[in-house]
Design a protein around this motif. Structure first.
Motif, short mmCIF file in Angstrom:
data_model
loop_
_atom_site.label_atom_id
_atom_site.label_comp_id
_atom_site.label_asym_id
_atom_site.label_seq_id
_atom_site.Cartn_x
_atom_site.Cartn_y
_atom_site.Cartn_z
N TRP A 13 -11.24 13.85 -58.45
CA TRP A 13 -10.33 14.90 -58.92
C TRP A 13 -9.83 14.46 -60.29
CZ3 TRP A 13 -8.09 18.96 -55.52
CH2 TRP A 13 -7.28 19.86 -56.25
N SER A 14 -10.18 15.22 -61.33
CA SER A 14 -9.82 14.89 -62.71
C SER A 14 -8.78 15.89 -63.21
CB SER A 14 -11.05 14.93 -63.61
OG SER A 14 -12.01 13.98 -63.17
N ASN A 15 -7.62 15.38 -63.59
CA ASN A 15 -6.52 16.25 -64.00
C ASN A 15 -6.11 15.97 -65.44
OD1 ASN A 15 -4.22 18.16 -63.29
ND2 ASN A 15 -3.07 16.36 -64.01
N GLU A 16 -5.77 17.02 -66.16
CA GLU A 16 -5.24 16.90 -67.52
C GLU A 16 -4.21 17.99 -67.72
OE1 GLU A 16 -3.92 16.24 -70.98
OE2 GLU A 16 -5.35 14.80 -70.16
N ILE A 17 -2.98 17.59 -68.02
CA ILE A 17 -1.88 18.56 -68.09
C ILE A 17 -2.03 19.53 -69.26
CG2 ILE A 17 -0.35 17.03 -69.40
CD1 ILE A 17 1.99 18.13 -67.68
N VAL A 18 -2.64 19.10 -70.38
CA VAL A 18 -2.82 19.96 -71.55
C VAL A 18 -4.11 20.76 -71.37
CG1 VAL A 18 -3.06 20.06 -74.06
CG2 VAL A 18 -1.63 18.29 -73.01
N ARG A 19 -3.98 22.09 -71.27
CA ARG A 19 -5.13 22.93 -70.89
C ARG A 19 -6.31 22.80 -71.86
NH1 ARG A 19 -6.61 27.19 -67.24
NH2 ARG A 19 -8.79 27.49 -67.77
N SER A 20 -6.05 22.77 -73.17
CA SER A 20 -7.16 22.68 -74.13
C SER A 20 -7.93 21.38 -73.95
CB SER A 20 -6.63 22.80 -75.56
OG SER A 20 -5.70 21.76 -75.84
N ARG A 21 -7.21 20.30 -73.65
CA ARG A 21 -7.87 19.00 -73.40
C ARG A 21 -8.61 19.02 -72.06
NH1 ARG A 21 -6.65 14.32 -75.72
NH2 ARG A 21 -6.16 13.23 -73.78
N CYS A 71 -2.64 20.52 -64.31
CA CYS A 71 -1.45 20.65 -63.46
C CYS A 71 -0.47 19.54 -63.80
CB CYS A 71 -1.89 20.54 -61.99
SG CYS A 71 -0.61 20.93 -60.78
N HIS A 72 0.83 19.82 -63.64
CA HIS A 72 1.83 18.77 -63.85
C HIS A 72 1.64 17.69 -62.78
CE1 HIS A 72 5.67 16.69 -64.10
NE2 HIS A 72 5.82 17.25 -65.30
N PRO A 73 1.66 16.40 -63.14
CA PRO A 73 1.40 15.34 -62.16
C PRO A 73 2.26 15.43 -60.91
CG PRO A 73 1.36 14.41 -64.36
CD PRO A 73 1.79 15.84 -64.51
N GLU A 74 3.54 15.80 -61.07
CA GLU A 74 4.43 15.86 -59.90
C GLU A 74 3.97 16.93 -58.92
OE1 GLU A 74 9.20 16.28 -58.85
OE2 GLU A 74 8.54 16.29 -60.93
N ALA A 75 3.62 18.11 -59.43
CA ALA A 75 3.16 19.19 -58.56
C ALA A 75 1.83 18.84 -57.91
CB ALA A 75 3.03 20.49 -59.36
N LEU A 76 0.91 18.26 -58.68
CA LEU A 76 -0.41 17.93 -58.16
C LEU A 76 -0.32 16.88 -57.06
CD1 LEU A 76 -3.50 18.45 -58.68
CD2 LEU A 76 -3.46 16.34 -59.99
N CYS A 77 0.43 15.81 -57.33
CA CYS A 77 0.49 14.69 -56.38
C CYS A 77 1.29 15.04 -55.13
CB CYS A 77 1.03 13.44 -57.07
SG CYS A 77 -0.06 12.85 -58.38
N SER A 78 2.25 15.94 -55.26
CA SER A 78 2.96 16.43 -54.08
C SER A 78 2.03 17.28 -53.22
CB SER A 78 4.18 17.26 -54.49
OG SER A 78 5.11 16.46 -55.18
N GLY A 79 1.24 18.13 -53.87
CA GLY A 79 0.30 18.99 -53.15
C GLY A 79 -0.83 18.23 -52.49
N LEU A 80 -1.17 17.05 -53.03
CA LEU A 80 -2.28 16.24 -52.51
C LEU A 80 -1.77 14.93 -51.92
CD1 LEU A 80 -4.76 16.83 -55.47
CD2 LEU A 80 -4.86 17.88 -53.20
N TYR A 111 -6.92 21.57 -49.80
CA TYR A 111 -6.46 22.90 -50.16
C TYR A 111 -6.19 22.96 -51.67
CZ TYR A 111 -4.05 27.36 -49.63
OH TYR A 111 -3.69 28.68 -49.71
N LEU A 112 -6.80 23.95 -52.35
CA LEU A 112 -6.82 23.99 -53.81
C LEU A 112 -5.75 24.86 -54.44
CD1 LEU A 112 -10.68 24.45 -54.38
CD2 LEU A 112 -9.40 22.30 -54.45
N LYS A 113 -5.21 25.81 -53.68
CA LYS A 113 -4.35 26.83 -54.28
C LYS A 113 -3.07 26.21 -54.88
CE LYS A 113 -7.07 30.19 -52.92
NZ LYS A 113 -7.98 30.82 -53.87
N GLY A 114 -2.68 26.73 -56.05
CA GLY A 114 -1.44 26.31 -56.68
C GLY A 114 -1.52 24.98 -57.41
N LEU A 115 -2.73 24.44 -57.59
CA LEU A 115 -2.87 23.12 -58.21
C LEU A 115 -3.57 23.18 -59.57
CD1 LEU A 115 -3.79 21.01 -55.04
CD2 LEU A 115 -1.54 21.31 -56.12
#
Length: 443
Positions: free
Chosen positions: A132-140, A161-170, A345-349
């Motif tokens: 799972w690869s996350n980057e908060i800045v959409r263009s990046r 996604c913001h790290p706090e929201a992502l890590c709470s969801g996962l 579950y992927l929704k909201g992330l």
């Protein structure tokens, strides 16, 4: 000659003591250049034979190499287009080596753009498990997605996604989490003038606050006995040892463990490692921590809906591949995705892409996606043209030109360079109509 800020020089002198003159001397030399072999798509022998320059091994990863200072237009080489290697400053490979992903692991790369460490993780997973690869800045995040596509990664989710929201969801989902934190970039001064111009002690301190906040979020995503790696490309103790120490003070259920790597040198926390230019890299810090508490939270599995046009998707897959489509497929608008086998579950992330883009629905037909071919092996395809890396044909293909083809090739046909897929076209009557994406072409 690089003109370093006096306050930075004072700090480095107090950190390095007798080694400070050697550090200053190194800073007046050219920066290290490197590439990393992508074992998802290519072997070392094939890569070395295709390159117009020599490779020297680095200590930071078994598949990381120094390249000559005068190596020209590395990004326009056919093997770069094919995803056989990734251009990466050598010591940047150190964090993933310390993370040590193995096939079957679930791994979160929390600050992933532009994708150097994510593509390194993916190669070590060898298609098994989940990245799972996350980057908060959409263009990046879009650049991250492009690099994962180019390197043929099948088992990844890309999110913004913001790290706090992502890590709470996962929460409690991952075996391993990498936080390659945004930092003041002191290790990049030789190769990034902007990092040098932006530097100040206030910037260092602001980075440290943000880094600790990201680590706090990352901790939630790990399962019991999971591994958390924190890395930066800066020298500041405020952003390195002090951030790790503050985190460990807050989270008594995490333990600092030895990095288990030979490169670099012990940090001021001796289990962690530092890399200075004298150690063969631009500058890196790596610390490995293990979660020793349990986690009661765990995300629900993701259950995709079967697409309404599933038959069309399966028919397209049969046109391209010798085997049947066996992975789950999801339809998002007009796009069809081949999903990794196990997903939370992927929704909201903030998910931008899960798995590999199979194709796009166009009226009564479906067009295959470039990413589908980039994730394939030539032997899996019904129709493929393999071109030498130094041929005029591959040069023409990468410019987007139509070209002659073997009359036996028909329909959607993969185009490979030295046995590594780099795109596709559509063959008819001995001609290949080029489908190489316009934004990726050489000029």
């Amino acid at each position: 000659m690089i003109e370093l800020p006096q306050s930075f020089k004072n700090k480095m002198e107090s950190m390095l003591g007798g080694e400070y003159p050697a550090f200053l001397n190194d800073y007046q030399k050219p920066y290290y250049r490197g590439i990393r072999l992508n074992t998802l798509k290519c072997g070392e022998r094939t890569l070395k034979a295709s390159l117009p320059f020599s490779l020297e091994p680095t200590p930071f990863s078994p598949v990381s190499y120094y390249i000559p200072q005068d190596a020209q237009k590395v990004g326009s080489l056919p093997m770069h287009h094919a995803g056989a290697f990734y251009s990466q400053e050598p010591s940047a490979a150190s964090a993933v080596t310390a993370l040590n992903p193995v096939p079957g692991d679930r791994v979160l790369d929390l600050c992933a753009a532009p994708g150097g460490k994510s593509t390194q993780i993916a190669a070590l997973l060898q298609g098994s498990g989940l990245l799972w690869s996350n980057e908060i800045v959409r263009s990046r995040a879009n650049v991250l997605l492009s690099n994962l596509e180019r390197t043929g990664v099948r088992n990844a989710v890309v999110s913004s996604c913001h790290p706090e929201a992502l890590c709470s969801g996962l929460a409690g989902y991952f075996d391993k989490v990498l936080v390659d934190a945004p930092c003041s970039g002191e290790g990049m001064f030789r190769r990034d003038e902007q990092a040098l111009q932006d530097w100040s002690q206030e910037h260092v301190e602001a980075c440290a606050v943000r880094q600790l906040a990201i680590l706090r979020s990352a901790a939630h995503a790990l399962k019991e006995n999971g591994v958390l790696v924190y890395s930066t490309c800066t020298f500041s103790p405020e952003e390195n040892e002090e951030v790790v120490s503050a985190f460990l003070k807050e989270r008594g259920d995490f333990a600092l463990t030895d990095c288990g790597v030979p490169f670099g040198r012990p940090a001021f926390l001796p289990q962690a490692r530092r890399v200075f230019p004298m150690d063969g890299g631009e500058g890196h810090f790596v610390a490995v921590m293990r979660r020793i508490s349990g986690s009661s939270a765990y995300p629900a599995p993701y259950l995709p809906k079967k697409p309404s046009m599933m038959e069309m998707a399966e028919d397209l897959y049969r046109q391209v591949f010798k085997m049947e489509l066996s992975s789950p497929v999801e339809q998002v608008g007009e796009s069809f995705l081949i999903l990794p086998r196990e997903l939370p579950y992927l929704k909201g992330l903030g998910v931008i892409r899960a798995g590999v883009l199979l194709g796009e629905a166009k009226k009564n037909r479906m067009e295959p996606a470039h990413a589908l071919f980039m994730s394939a092996k030539p032997q899996e395809l019904n129709s493929v043209i393999d071109l030498p890396h130094d041929s005029e044909q591959i040069a023409a293909f990468l410019r987007g030109e139509e070209m002659e083809s073997d009359p036996r090739c028909h329909g959607f046909t993969g185009v490979a360079v030295d046995g590594v897929l780099t795109g596709f076209g559509k063959c008819s009557g001995g001609r290949l109509k080029n489908r190489y994406p316009k934004g990726l072409r050489n000029h």
